[in-house]
Design a protein around this motif. Structure first.
Motif, PDB file in Angstrom:
ATOM      1  N   UNK A 215       3.974   6.097 -55.155  1.00  0.00           N
ATOM      2  CA  UNK A 215       5.334   5.960 -54.822  1.00  0.00           C
ATOM      3  C   UNK A 215       6.230   5.670 -55.991  1.00  0.00           C
ATOM      4  N   UNK A 216       5.994   4.811 -56.931  1.00  0.00           N
ATOM      5  CA  UNK A 216       6.819   4.591 -58.264  1.00  0.00           C
ATOM      6  C   UNK A 216       6.696   5.950 -58.841  1.00  0.00           C
ATOM      7  N   UNK A 217       5.630   6.712 -59.210  1.00  0.00           N
ATOM      8  CA  UNK A 217       5.585   7.950 -59.777  1.00  0.00           C
ATOM      9  C   UNK A 217       6.836   8.875 -59.283  1.00  0.00           C
ATOM     10  N   UNK A 218       6.522   9.074 -58.103  1.00  0.00           N
ATOM     11  CA  UNK A 218       7.465  10.020 -57.185  1.00  0.00           C
ATOM     12  C   UNK A 218       8.885   9.981 -57.231  1.00  0.00           C
ATOM     13  N   UNK A 219       9.245   8.449 -57.239  1.00  0.00           N
ATOM     14  CA  UNK A 219      10.527   8.101 -57.115  1.00  0.00           C
ATOM     15  C   UNK A 219      11.130   8.354 -58.615  1.00  0.00           C
ATOM     16  N   UNK A 220      10.591   7.979 -60.003  1.00  0.00           N
ATOM     17  CA  UNK A 220      11.039   8.313 -61.082  1.00  0.00           C
ATOM     18  C   UNK A 220      11.122   9.690 -61.191  1.00  0.00           C
ATOM     19  N   UNK A 221      10.044  10.543 -60.881  1.00  0.00           N
ATOM     20  CA  UNK A 221      10.255  11.999 -60.873  1.00  0.00           C
ATOM     21  C   UNK A 221      11.530  12.533 -60.181  1.00  0.00           C
ATOM     22  N   UNK A 222      11.830  12.075 -59.074  1.00  0.00           N
ATOM     23  CA  UNK A 222      13.062  12.552 -58.342  1.00  0.00           C
ATOM     24  C   UNK A 222      14.164  12.239 -58.885  1.00  0.00           C
ATOM     25  N   UNK A 223      14.279  11.026 -59.545  1.00  0.00           N
ATOM     26  CA  UNK A 223      15.311  10.440 -60.309  1.00  0.00           C
ATOM     27  C   UNK A 223      15.522  11.411 -61.334  1.00  0.00           C
ATOM     28  N   UNK A 224      14.551  11.701 -62.341  1.00  0.00           N
ATOM     29  CA  UNK A 224      14.782  12.462 -63.359  1.00  0.00           C
ATOM     30  C   UNK A 224      15.295  13.770 -63.227  1.00  0.00           C
ATOM     31  N   UNK A 225      14.728  14.465 -62.091  1.00  0.00           N
ATOM     32  CA  UNK A 225      15.176  15.820 -61.800  1.00  0.00           C
ATOM     33  C   UNK A 225      16.472  15.852 -61.362  1.00  0.00           C
ATOM     34  N   UNK A 226      16.977  14.794 -60.460  1.00  0.00           N
ATOM     35  CA  UNK A 226      18.391  14.743 -60.159  1.00  0.00           C
ATOM     36  C   UNK A 226      19.392  14.447 -61.373  1.00  0.00           C
ATOM     37  N   UNK A 227      18.972  13.471 -62.374  1.00  0.00           N
ATOM     38  CA  UNK A 227      19.639  13.239 -63.509  1.00  0.00           C
ATOM     39  C   UNK A 227      19.798  14.667 -64.379  1.00  0.00           C
ATOM     40  N   UNK A 228      18.673  15.503 -64.554  1.00  0.00           N
ATOM     41  CA  UNK A 228      18.772  16.546 -65.222  1.00  0.00           C
ATOM     42  C   UNK A 228      19.823  17.391 -64.596  1.00  0.00           C
ATOM     43  N   UNK A 229      19.839  17.625 -63.391  1.00  0.00           N
ATOM     44  CA  UNK A 229      20.476  18.620 -62.789  1.00  0.00           C
ATOM     45  C   UNK A 229      22.198  18.333 -62.605  1.00  0.00           C
ATOM     46  N   UNK A 230      22.370  16.839 -62.794  1.00  0.00           N
ATOM     47  CA  UNK A 230      23.636  16.280 -62.548  1.00  0.00           C
ATOM     48  C   UNK A 230      24.399  16.602 -63.886  1.00  0.00           C
ATOM     49  N   UNK A 231      23.446  16.314 -65.010  1.00  0.00           N
ATOM     50  CA  UNK A 231      24.128  16.680 -66.360  1.00  0.00           C
ATOM     51  C   UNK A 231      24.402  18.306 -66.697  1.00  0.00           C
ATOM     52  N   UNK A 232      23.282  18.935 -66.149  1.00  0.00           N
ATOM     53  CA  UNK A 232      23.543  20.484 -66.474  1.00  0.00           C
ATOM     54  C   UNK A 232      24.875  20.944 -65.663  1.00  0.00           C
ATOM     55  N   UNK A 233      25.141  20.379 -64.606  1.00  0.00           N
ATOM     56  CA  UNK A 233      26.291  20.824 -63.975  1.00  0.00           C
ATOM     57  C   UNK A 233      27.688  20.404 -64.909  1.00  0.00           C
ATOM     58  N   UNK A 234      27.496  19.599 -65.826  1.00  0.00           N
ATOM     59  CA  UNK A 234      28.631  19.126 -66.635  1.00  0.00           C
ATOM     60  C   UNK A 234      28.592  20.234 -67.864  1.00  0.00           C
ATOM     61  N   UNK A 235      27.524  20.197 -68.611  1.00  0.00           N
ATOM     62  CA  UNK A 235      27.455  20.914 -69.684  1.00  0.00           C
ATOM     63  C   UNK A 235      27.417  22.494 -69.496  1.00  0.00           C
ATOM     64  N   UNK A 236      27.144  22.901 -68.255  1.00  0.00           N
ATOM     65  CA  UNK A 236      26.874  24.398 -68.209  1.00  0.00           C
ATOM     66  C   UNK A 236      28.153  25.053 -67.522  1.00  0.00           C
TER      67      UNK A 236
END
Length: 237
Positions: A215-236
């Motif tokens: 569960x910890x592995x999956x939760x951090x994976x999900x958070x990382x993916x969400x963060x990357x796209x949230x910042x992509x949205x701003x820089x792109x």
């Protein structure tokens, strides 16, 4: 250029997921969460709620999270490769920690909540810095909390949060100067409901270690993916 095209394609898919209407499965999941909340001991709810409350305050005031010096990257590809390595480090660390605390039963399982929260938030601070945003600005810390909600909320609440961050550069200008105006109560309720369902198995004897690791592995994976796209949205955009 090819990497930027891939970023934009992945971003559009993510945007769709954030804005889609709750499915039947989402609604059933929310109902299950409600039932679980009624049978979980009050001391568990109290511990989680208190931890989240302190975490939100810590993020808003920015007093307990250090950030790395902003690295320089030759390209977007190099930037995101560095971010992926950072995510991988944190999810492996979180998985190991979840396995250890899960093996200890309910007491160590409860101890995992603040530890994992700290890891997740440190990861978000690091990712924000890598993408070039100054987390010393309290409005950037508000954005971090929005990312957290996107990763760990019901689909109904996720849609509302996405509306708040879409076009953030303009919307952030409307934020009050008083950080106490942030609705931390809705934040902690949504996160608590989600995390109870995802991690309740970690408090069980025998299987707790395996559940905590996965569960910890999956939760951090999900958070990382969400963060990357949230910042992509701003820089792109």
């Amino acid at each position: 250029m090819m990497h930027e095209q891939r970023m934009r394609a992945e971003l559009e898919i993510w945007r769709y997921k954030m804005q889609k209407r709750p499915s039947i499965t989402d609604r059933l999941s929310k109902a299950v969460q409600g039932r679980i909340n009624r049978i979980i001991p009050d001391k568990v709810h109290s511990a989680v709620t208190a931890t989240i409350k302190q975490m939100v305050r810590g993020v808003l005031y920015g007093s307990q999270y250090t950030v790395p010096k902003k690295p320089e990257f030759a390209s977007l590809f190099d930037l995101e490769e560095a971010v992926l390595r950072r995510i991988d480090f944190y999810r492996k660390t979180a998985a190991a920690e979840g396995g250890i605390t899960g093996a200890g039963g309910i007491l160590l399982g409860l101890a995992d909540f603040p530890i994992l929260l700290g890891m997740k938030l440190k990861l978000l601070f690091d990712i924000a810095t890598y993408y070039g945003f100054d987390v010393k600005d309290y409005k950037e810390r508000i954005y971090i909390l929005h990312i957290f909600q996107l990763a760990f909320s019901s689909q109904q609440h996720r849609r509302k949060v996405f509306e708040q961050i879409d076009g953030w550069e303009e919307k952030s200008k409307l934020l009050p100067d008083d950080i106490h105006a942030f609705d931390w109560q809705s934040f902690q309720i949504e996160y608590r409901d989600h995390i109870d369902l995802a991690k309740i198995g970690q408090l069980l004897p025998i299987v707790g270690a395996a559940v905590g690791l996965v569960v910890n592995y999956r939760l951090v994976t999900r958070l990382g993916d969400t963060a990357m796209n949230a910042y992509r949205m701003r820089i792109l955009d």
